[in-house]
Design an enzyme around this catalytic site. Sequence first.
Site, PDB file in Angstrom:
ATOM      1  N   GLU A 132       4.394  15.941  11.051  1.00  0.00           N
ATOM      2  CA  GLU A 132       4.489  15.894  12.511  1.00  0.00           C
ATOM      3  C   GLU A 132       3.162  15.409  13.085  1.00  0.00           C
ATOM      4  O   GLU A 132       2.859  15.640  14.246  1.00  0.00           O
ATOM      5  CB  GLU A 132       4.962  17.213  13.108  1.00  0.00           C
ATOM      6  CG  GLU A 132       4.285  18.453  12.628  1.00  0.00           C
ATOM      7  CD  GLU A 132       4.937  19.714  13.195  1.00  0.00           C
ATOM      8  OE1 GLU A 132       5.020  19.838  14.422  1.00  0.00           O
ATOM      9  OE2 GLU A 132       5.361  20.572  12.398  1.00  0.00           O
ATOM     10  N   CYS A 149       8.114  21.482  11.546  1.00  0.00           N
ATOM     11  CA  CYS A 149       7.705  21.971  10.221  1.00  0.00           C
ATOM     12  C   CYS A 149       8.847  22.020   9.207  1.00  0.00           C
ATOM     13  O   CYS A 149       8.592  22.141   8.005  1.00  0.00           O
ATOM     14  CB  CYS A 149       7.083  23.354  10.329  1.00  0.00           C
ATOM     15  SG  CYS A 149       5.813  23.469  11.594  1.00  0.00           S
ATOM     16  N   HIS A 198       8.364  29.948   6.302  1.00  0.00           N
ATOM     17  CA  HIS A 198       7.422  29.094   7.028  1.00  0.00           C
ATOM     18  C   HIS A 198       6.353  30.016   7.627  1.00  0.00           C
ATOM     19  O   HIS A 198       6.681  31.022   8.255  1.00  0.00           O
ATOM     20  CB  HIS A 198       8.135  28.315   8.137  1.00  0.00           C
ATOM     21  CG  HIS A 198       7.169  27.665   9.078  1.00  0.00           C
ATOM     22  ND1 HIS A 198       6.215  26.772   8.633  1.00  0.00           N
ATOM     23  CD2 HIS A 198       6.970  27.807  10.409  1.00  0.00           C
ATOM     24  CE1 HIS A 198       5.483  26.376   9.668  1.00  0.00           C
ATOM     25  NE2 HIS A 198       5.919  26.986  10.753  1.00  0.00           N
TER      26      HIS A 198
HETATM   27  N1  CAA Z   1      -7.109  44.012  15.926  1.00  0.00           N
HETATM   28  C1  CAA Z   1      -5.896  43.881  15.337  1.00  0.00           C
HETATM   29  N2  CAA Z   1      -4.900  43.113  15.870  1.00  0.00           N
HETATM   30  C2  CAA Z   1      -5.142  42.459  17.027  1.00  0.00           C
HETATM   31  C3  CAA Z   1      -6.388  42.565  17.694  1.00  0.00           C
HETATM   32  C4  CAA Z   1      -7.409  43.382  17.092  1.00  0.00           C
HETATM   33  N3  CAA Z   1      -8.593  43.515  17.641  1.00  0.00           N
HETATM   34  N4  CAA Z   1      -6.323  41.807  18.802  1.00  0.00           N
HETATM   35  C5  CAA Z   1      -5.087  41.251  18.852  1.00  0.00           C
HETATM   36  N5  CAA Z   1      -4.381  41.644  17.787  1.00  0.00           N
HETATM   37  C6  CAA Z   1      -3.021  41.270  17.412  1.00  0.00           C
HETATM   38  C7  CAA Z   1      -2.039  41.272  18.577  1.00  0.00           C
HETATM   39  O1  CAA Z   1      -1.522  42.556  18.824  1.00  0.00           O
HETATM   40  C8  CAA Z   1      -1.005  40.284  18.072  1.00  0.00           C
HETATM   41  O2  CAA Z   1      -0.164  40.914  17.119  1.00  0.00           O
HETATM   42  P1  CAA Z   1       1.364  41.309  17.477  1.00  0.00           P
HETATM   43  O3  CAA Z   1       2.044  40.031  17.887  1.00  0.00           O
HETATM   44  O4  CAA Z   1       1.901  41.846  16.199  1.00  0.00           O
HETATM   45  O5  CAA Z   1       1.283  42.290  18.599  1.00  0.00           O
HETATM   46  C9  CAA Z   1      -1.813  39.256  17.303  1.00  0.00           C
HETATM   47  O6  CAA Z   1      -3.063  39.900  17.008  1.00  0.00           O
HETATM   48  C10 CAA Z   1      -2.130  37.980  18.079  1.00  0.00           C
HETATM   49  O7  CAA Z   1      -2.740  38.357  19.294  1.00  0.00           O
HETATM   50  P2  CAA Z   1      -2.269  37.694  20.657  1.00  0.00           P
HETATM   51  O8  CAA Z   1      -0.771  37.727  20.765  1.00  0.00           O
HETATM   52  O9  CAA Z   1      -3.063  38.295  21.763  1.00  0.00           O
HETATM   53  O10 CAA Z   1      -2.767  36.198  20.388  1.00  0.00           O
HETATM   54  P3  CAA Z   1      -2.737  34.952  21.352  1.00  0.00           P
HETATM   55  O11 CAA Z   1      -2.018  35.246  22.590  1.00  0.00           O
HETATM   56  O12 CAA Z   1      -4.141  34.459  21.449  1.00  0.00           O
HETATM   57  O13 CAA Z   1      -1.937  33.858  20.523  1.00  0.00           O
HETATM   58  C11 CAA Z   1      -0.070  32.834  19.442  1.00  0.00           C
HETATM   59  C12 CAA Z   1      -0.976  34.085  19.520  1.00  0.00           C
HETATM   60  C13 CAA Z   1       0.834  32.793  20.667  1.00  0.00           C
HETATM   61  C14 CAA Z   1       0.774  32.935  18.183  1.00  0.00           C
HETATM   62  C15 CAA Z   1      -0.967  31.555  19.394  1.00  0.00           C
HETATM   63  O14 CAA Z   1      -1.790  31.579  18.261  1.00  0.00           O
HETATM   64  C16 CAA Z   1      -0.156  30.268  19.390  1.00  0.00           C
HETATM   65  O15 CAA Z   1       0.261  29.770  20.433  1.00  0.00           O
HETATM   66  N6  CAA Z   1       0.053  29.672  18.181  1.00  0.00           N
HETATM   67  C17 CAA Z   1       0.758  28.409  18.051  1.00  0.00           C
HETATM   68  C18 CAA Z   1       2.259  28.577  18.092  1.00  0.00           C
HETATM   69  C19 CAA Z   1       2.806  29.230  16.859  1.00  0.00           C
HETATM   70  O16 CAA Z   1       2.220  29.212  15.790  1.00  0.00           O
HETATM   71  N7  CAA Z   1       4.014  29.805  16.980  1.00  0.00           N
HETATM   72  C20 CAA Z   1       4.684  30.416  15.859  1.00  0.00           C
HETATM   73  C21 CAA Z   1       6.166  30.199  15.889  1.00  0.00           C
HETATM   74  S1  CAA Z   1       6.519  28.476  16.048  1.00  0.00           S
HETATM   75  C22 CAA Z   1       6.354  27.855  14.488  1.00  0.00           C
HETATM   76  O17 CAA Z   1       6.358  28.560  13.527  1.00  0.00           O
HETATM   77  C23 CAA Z   1       6.187  26.362  14.341  1.00  0.00           C
HETATM   78  C24 CAA Z   1       4.767  26.052  14.062  1.00  0.00           C
HETATM   79  O18 CAA Z   1       4.370  25.956  12.915  1.00  0.00           O
HETATM   80  C25 CAA Z   1       3.846  25.867  15.197  1.00  0.00           C
END
Ligand code: CAA
Length: 447
Positions: free
Chosen positions: A83, A120, A244
């Site tokens: 991609e 993916c 994945h």
């Molecule tokens: N100690 C332990 N855990 C902590 C923590 C700490 N100090 N601070 C935060 N966390 C945890 C949170 O609780 C959360 O876990 P849960 O979901 O189990 O509650 C995790 O860490 C992530 O924290 P946030 O949700 O606050 O993180 P974020 O908002 O910054 O971003 C995300 C997370 C939305 C996944 C972001 O990384 C993102 O947009 N990623 C790209 C999209 C993606 O990968 N999506 C996955 C599905 S799509 C797919 O699979 C296709 C692909 O390849 C892209």
Amino acid sequence: MTAVGIDAIEIWSGKLKLDLPNTFAPVKGDDPEKYTKGLGLEDSSFPDTYEDIVTMGANAAKQLMDRKGLKPSDIGRIDVATESAFDHSKPVSTYIAGCLEQVYDGDFRHANKGERKFACVAGTQSIDDAYNWIKAGRNRGRAALVVATDTALYARGDPGEATQGAGAVAMLITEEPSIVELSTEQGYGSMDETDFLKPNQQFPSVDGKRSMQVYLARMREALEDFESVAWDTHPEDFEYIPFHTPFPGMVRKAGLLGFRHMIRDTEIEDELEPEIGRQPRETDFESREAFEEAIRAHMDELKRTDRYQSWYADTIAPTLELSRRVGNWYTGSVHIARASALRHAAANGTDLVGQKLLVGSYGSGAQAEIHAETVRDGWKEEIEGLNIDDQLESRYDLTWSEYELVHDVHEYDKETDIDVEEFTQPSGEFVFTGWGRMNERRYDYVE
Ligand code: CAA
């Protein structure tokens, strides 16, 4: 019936790494455990200045051809899943074939080449195409080369920035394969979704939280669809379940959902009943919301049970060992998860011959696919041939300002005004050398 599946795997990681807890977290002002425990990541792999999807893919493919002693005429198909393509017309497979033709006698003139796109899941779809081509008897005894290659970069400051990665997985698909045979049965969960997309842009537009919901919903549908043509799955049916892996935290959620689904109406649900009760059934609730709330509460309890935790440690955690260290490789990610599990089994002396894997692939936009695989006699020897540990150990550890520079170098629309030096010295590999007269990308092999 002839078995068709994966005969060989080779992995090529980008040569640089970004340390998430120690380099990324402090700059973002975050607790390092958000990355190590929350997302489940230690490092991301990055491409050096002379690396891209073609060099990484061609280098993985060359390692594979060398190890298997193949010549171009042994290969009747080259499919590239990516991609991160930079051309809307000329497929990456032609570039990779061109690279390989620089170093082997003969050519791929009579091989069918293509490029697969569905985020993916395209890596798994390319394996499907190869499987179907062989099963249809069109391969003339030749193998198919599938290369899943991506530079999974996000815009600076995007929440996805923490989950970046870069690398390629090359796989040889053949009759009577050494590593795994693929099941004929497959399940799909597929819907028109707007969760993650790149409409004529290099970096994705992402609705991160929604993308996670869509991943889980499509994966559940794919599992139900698989069961409708295969059998009612049970957690003990599979030695490993590679999913994945955009980041290991996502798979933590998928694993729990899968376990809950597989134990419904089984002896495991009976066994857990005194501890956490039976799973809520939708028919017992007046509204969908009330049911969903009850399910969430039940899953919170289920994930704390010893029964679940030991299953997760045995079946899911081994699939995440490489991903933790490399980040998201998009099309290659589920294939890294499979390799990671097999590598774990080889290191622990586990006998896998005849055992089953359940493989859950996913692509945003969105589609999940689930199929089973049966491990074959030659798996251990093949997996012990991987040099991924050495590659990961020798990556150059970027400082923050070097990371910013590397990100800029790989951003197509950004002019990097200084002549950026590479961080590592290429040796015995393909490198990007610049653009030709029609704006094509050019590559050389460096001894
Ligand atoms: N100690 C332990 N855990 C902590 C923590 C700490 N100090 N601070 C935060 N966390 C945890 C949170 O609780 C959360 O876990 P849960 O979901 O189990 O509650 C995790 O860490 C992530 O924290 P946030 O949700 O606050 O993180 P974020 O908002 O910054 O971003 C995300 C997370 C939305 C996944 C972001 O990384 C993102 O947009 N990623 C790209 C999209 C993606 O990968 N999506 C996955 C599905 S799509 C797919 O699979 C296709 C692909 O390849 C892209």
